[in-house]
Design an enzyme around this catalytic site. Sequence first.
Site, PDB file in Angstrom:
ATOM      1  N   TYR A  24       0.915  -1.381   0.155  1.00  0.00           N
ATOM      2  CA  TYR A  24      -0.057  -0.031  -0.005  1.00  0.00           C
ATOM      3  C   TYR A  24       0.888   1.333  -0.084  1.00  0.00           C
ATOM      4  O   TYR A  24       0.367   2.527  -0.009  1.00  0.00           O
ATOM      5  CB  TYR A  24      -0.729   0.026   1.190  1.00  0.00           C
ATOM      6  CG  TYR A  24      -0.230  -0.180   2.452  1.00  0.00           C
ATOM      7  CD1 TYR A  24       0.508   0.826   3.107  1.00  0.00           C
ATOM      8  CD2 TYR A  24       0.068  -1.487   3.132  1.00  0.00           C
ATOM      9  CE1 TYR A  24       1.306   0.826   4.226  1.00  0.00           C
ATOM     10  CE2 TYR A  24       0.720  -1.648   4.153  1.00  0.00           C
ATOM     11  CZ  TYR A  24       1.293  -0.511   4.769  1.00  0.00           C
ATOM     12  OH  TYR A  24       2.121  -0.714   6.067  1.00  0.00           O
ATOM     13  N   GLY A  25       2.250   1.231  -0.003  1.00  0.00           N
ATOM     14  CA  GLY A  25       3.068   2.456   0.197  1.00  0.00           C
ATOM     15  C   GLY A  25       4.234   2.142  -1.110  1.00  0.00           C
ATOM     16  O   GLY A  25       3.611   1.895  -2.039  1.00  0.00           O
ATOM     17  N   SER A  26       5.240   2.303  -0.365  1.00  0.00           N
ATOM     18  CA  SER A  26       6.432   2.431  -1.396  1.00  0.00           C
ATOM     19  C   SER A  26       6.346   1.163  -2.285  1.00  0.00           C
ATOM     20  O   SER A  26       7.093   1.096  -3.538  1.00  0.00           O
ATOM     21  CB  SER A  26       7.721   2.609  -0.813  1.00  0.00           C
ATOM     22  OG  SER A  26       8.174   1.676   0.090  1.00  0.00           O
ATOM     23  N   LEU A  27       6.197  -0.247  -1.672  1.00  0.00           N
ATOM     24  CA  LEU A  27       6.330  -1.369  -2.443  1.00  0.00           C
ATOM     25  C   LEU A  27       5.242  -1.562  -3.675  1.00  0.00           C
ATOM     26  O   LEU A  27       5.128  -2.194  -4.434  1.00  0.00           O
ATOM     27  CB  LEU A  27       6.056  -2.570  -1.587  1.00  0.00           C
ATOM     28  CG  LEU A  27       7.090  -2.622  -0.614  1.00  0.00           C
ATOM     29  CD1 LEU A  27       6.847  -4.093   0.377  1.00  0.00           C
ATOM     30  CD2 LEU A  27       8.609  -2.935  -1.222  1.00  0.00           C
ATOM     31  N   GLU A  95      11.194  -4.228   5.661  1.00  0.00           N
ATOM     32  CA  GLU A  95      10.286  -3.693   6.696  1.00  0.00           C
ATOM     33  C   GLU A  95      10.756  -3.427   7.944  1.00  0.00           C
ATOM     34  O   GLU A  95      10.376  -2.513   8.789  1.00  0.00           O
ATOM     35  CB  GLU A  95       8.894  -4.234   6.460  1.00  0.00           C
ATOM     36  CG  GLU A  95       8.127  -4.124   4.994  1.00  0.00           C
ATOM     37  CD  GLU A  95       7.989  -2.907   4.508  1.00  0.00           C
ATOM     38  OE1 GLU A  95       8.085  -1.970   5.409  1.00  0.00           O
ATOM     39  OE2 GLU A  95       7.793  -2.712   3.609  1.00  0.00           O
TER      40      GLU A  95
END
Length: 176
Positions: A24-27, A95
Amino acid sequence: GISARVTSSGGMAPSSSGSTLFVYGSLQSEEVLRSLLRRVPASLPASLPAYRRFRVAGRDYPGISASVEEASSVVDGRVLFGLLDDEVCMLDAFEGDEYEKTPVTVETVDADADAKDAVQTEAYVYVGEATTQSWDYGAFRSHHLAGFLAMCDEWCLEYRGESKGKGIGEHIGKET
C-alpha cells in the site's frame, strides 16, 4: 506471461503459486520492487477495508492500522502474487521491526475481466503510533521516489552482502 486461475467470480487472477502480499506504500512502485527483488511480481489493484493509511512520523513512507473508529475506511494498494520464499524474507527484513506481517482479506479488482475477488493475504501493519498525517502515493512518486530508490539500492547492497540488514526505517535518515 502471467499464469492465471479462474476466481470465484469467474475472472482471471495471477497464479496462486508462491506467496501473496498486499502492498500500500512504496512497495507499490515497480521501481522499488525491481530494486529490492530484481523483478516485478505479478499484481492486481486491491483494497483493504477497515484500515487506514497514514504517513509514518518523520518518514516519507506510510503505515496502516486497523480503523476501529472508521469502519468504512479503505486502503487502496496492490496484491503481489508469486513471491518466492527468499523474496518474502528480504521484504520482511526491509520492513524491519516497525511493521508486523498480519493476515488480511483484500478485494482485488481485475478490470480486464470486470471481476472482483476476495483474497486472503498478508500486509505489513505499522506497530508504532499512527499519525493523523495522510500519505499519498502520487506525491511520494513525484517528490520522494528518486531518493527512496537510492536508499533501497544502498540497503540491498548491505542486505545481500551480509544476508541480513536493518529495516529501512533504521537504515535511512530522517526526511529531508
